[in-house]
Scaffold this active site. Structure first.
Site, PDB file in Angstrom:
ATOM      1  N   TRP A  16       0.814  -1.218   0.000  1.00 18.91           N
ATOM      2  CA  TRP A  16       0.000   0.000   0.000  1.00 18.91           C
ATOM      3  C   TRP A  16       0.840   1.258   0.000  1.00 18.91           C
ATOM      4  O   TRP A  16       0.569   2.201  -0.743  1.00 18.91           O
ATOM      5  CB  TRP A  16      -1.000  -0.018   1.160  1.00 18.91           C
TER       6      TRP A  16
ATOM      7  N   ASP B  78      -1.228   6.487   6.504  1.00 16.19           N
ATOM      8  CA  ASP B  78      -2.332   5.627   6.061  1.00 16.19           C
ATOM      9  C   ASP B  78      -2.595   4.629   7.197  1.00 16.19           C
ATOM     10  O   ASP B  78      -1.797   3.732   7.445  1.00 16.19           O
ATOM     11  CB  ASP B  78      -1.914   4.901   4.773  1.00 16.19           C
TER      12      ASP B  78
ATOM     13  N   LYS C 293     -12.797  -1.396   6.994  1.00 13.98           N
ATOM     14  CA  LYS C 293     -12.128  -2.363   7.849  1.00 13.98           C
ATOM     15  C   LYS C 293     -12.562  -2.157   9.296  1.00 13.98           C
ATOM     16  O   LYS C 293     -13.277  -2.962   9.871  1.00 13.98           O
ATOM     17  CB  LYS C 293     -10.619  -2.259   7.698  1.00 13.98           C
TER      18      LYS C 293
HETATM   19  N1  PMP Z   1      -4.301   1.477   2.233  1.00 16.16           N
HETATM   20  C1  PMP Z   1      -4.403   0.337   2.937  1.00 16.16           C
HETATM   21  C2  PMP Z   1      -3.490   0.125   4.092  1.00 16.16           C
HETATM   22  C3  PMP Z   1      -5.346  -0.629   2.578  1.00 16.16           C
HETATM   23  O1  PMP Z   1      -5.443  -1.769   3.274  1.00 16.16           O
HETATM   24  C4  PMP Z   1      -6.212  -0.383   1.487  1.00 16.16           C
HETATM   25  C5  PMP Z   1      -7.302  -1.353   1.074  1.00 16.16           C
HETATM   26  N2  PMP Z   1      -7.136  -2.633   1.385  1.00 16.16           N
HETATM   27  C6  PMP Z   1      -6.057   0.808   0.780  1.00 16.16           C
HETATM   28  C7  PMP Z   1      -5.103   1.723   1.188  1.00 16.16           C
HETATM   29  C8  PMP Z   1      -6.933   1.133  -0.395  1.00 16.16           C
HETATM   30  O2  PMP Z   1      -8.195   1.409   0.086  1.00 16.16           O
HETATM   31  P1  PMP Z   1      -9.470   1.678  -0.841  1.00 16.16           P
HETATM   32  O3  PMP Z   1      -9.849   0.358  -1.428  1.00 16.16           O
HETATM   33  O4  PMP Z   1     -10.467   2.217   0.132  1.00 16.16           O
HETATM   34  O5  PMP Z   1      -9.083   2.662  -1.871  1.00 16.16           O
END
Ligand code: PMP
Length: 360
Positions: A101, A172, A196
């Site tokens: 991520w 994040d 989550k």
């Molecule tokens: N950052 C992290 C740490 C994630 O776990 C995720 C999704 N699993 C995201 C960003 C992306 O999130 P979204 O699908 O809401 O764009």
């Protein structure tokens, strides 16, 4: 039908009580004769829902008065672009890459200005977090970006006291926000997709310090400006009303559980149950350095990957679902967010022990 134990990484399990309350209120919210989904976002009913969600969240996290709380759309992924658009201000940003991520965030930010990848732990398979003292950080950076819980590899930063100071930190926290108390004032900006630990998909939480507002690059789409969103209380356009309502119910549920101190205690217990089973014999394996093993996302592989399908099939028969690991890692991943009860994790730990006895 009885509900199963859902170990999905997201969208993920929601508290049973919250789903029941939403179900009770679905047709007629608080006697107003309509569903939250049907009401005007500008009406007094929805305004009260939004205000309560914000104030409950502020109380849970102890958000200081000089921070704005925004409920935005586009998920955490939109933030990968929105952050540099709003905060680079012609300068340069530092990115710490410790998993899939933060790697994506760093890549996306490069479209919007000068971005430096300070370090990447990819060569070690994203199994740790670097020591801050070893990093060559830019003291003049517009901000420093990190992901404090990497959902796919299960790498979590626990020590927030040692975070660097000086430049604004942008974190994040999508997959571990609200899992324990944190000191918000250490950060310039915190963001988290909801699906989550907050609520259903469709809303992304941004907590941003006021002095960072108003620096957006020319050409930033109006909807993506933090300052204008803050001025309009996240209602520049129609917000994701139902998702915000659900998040608000989760915040109230967290207060009823005793707040984030109480959640942290249970989360420590839950994670220990699984990591103890994993560490016991070598039948299961988690490659992450012990100090960084996530309490929220517990990936593990089986010594013999040819047993994976059998494991997943039998787990399903025991009511343990969505346990398959991310495709880039293989094996299994148990996501055990706030709403996963201790009994669910105990059931998985028991199942893992039984499975090992039969197949080990
Ligand atoms: N950052 C992290 C740490 C994630 O776990 C995720 C999704 N699993 C995201 C960003 C992306 O999130 P979204 O699908 O809401 O764009």
């Amino acid at each position: 039908m009885e509900r199963i134990y859902n170990f999905s990484a997201g969208p993920a399990v929601l508290p049973r009580e919250v789903l029941e309350q939403a179900s009770d209120e679905l047709m007629n919210w608080h006697g107003c004769g309509m569903s939250v989904m049907e009401m005007s976002h500008r009406g007094k009913e929805f305004t009260s829902i939004l205000e309560a969600a914000e104030s409950d969240l502020r109380a849970l996290l102890g958000i200081p008065a000089n921070y704005k709380v925004l409920f935005l759309q586009g998920g955490a992924t939109m933030q990968f672009a929105q952050i540099p658009m709003n905060l680079l201000a012609g300068g340069s940003a530092d990115y710490v890459v410790t998993g899939d991520w933060s790697k994506k965030a760093c890549k996306e930010a490069q479209h919007y200005g000068r971005v430096r990848q300070v370090v990447s732990t990819e060569a070690d398979g994203f199994t740790s977090f670097p020591a801050w003292a070893d990093l060559d950080l830019n003291p003049d950076a517009s901000y420093l970006h990190l992901c404090t819980n990497e959902t796919i590899r299960g790498v979590e930063v626990f020590d927030f006291d040692s975070l660097p100071t000086g430049v604004p930190l942008v974190a994040d926290m999508s997959s571990h926000i609200l899992s324990r108390p944190i000191d918000v004032s250490r950060f310039g900006l915190i963001y988290a997709g909801a699906q989550k630990n907050i609520g259903p998909a469709g809303v992304c939480l941004v907590i941003v310090r006021e002095d960072l507002l108003g620096k957006e690059a020319a050409g930033t789409p109006t909807l993506l400006g933090y300052a204008i969103q803050a001025e309009n209380h996240s209602m520049l356009n129609t917000p994701p009303t139902f998702a915000i309502y659900m998040a608000g119910l989760v915040f109230k549920w967290l207060h009823r559980q005793g707040g984030l101190e109480a959640m942290e205690k249970v989360n420590i217990q839950k994670a220990a149950l699984l990591y103890d089973v994993i560490a016991r014999t070598g039948f299961y394996h988690n490659p992450v350095q012990p100090a960084f093993r996530s309490r929220m996302n517990v990936p593990f592989t089986l010594r013999d990957p040819s047993l994976d399908e059998t494991f997943i099939g039998l787990a399903r028969q025991h009511g343990l679902l969505q346990i398959k690991g991310h495709k880039s890692v293989g094996g299994m991943r148990a996501s055990i967010y706030n709403a996963m009860p201790l009994e669910g994790v105990q059931a998985l730990a028991d199942f893992m022990n039984d499975f090992e006895q039969k197949h080990g």
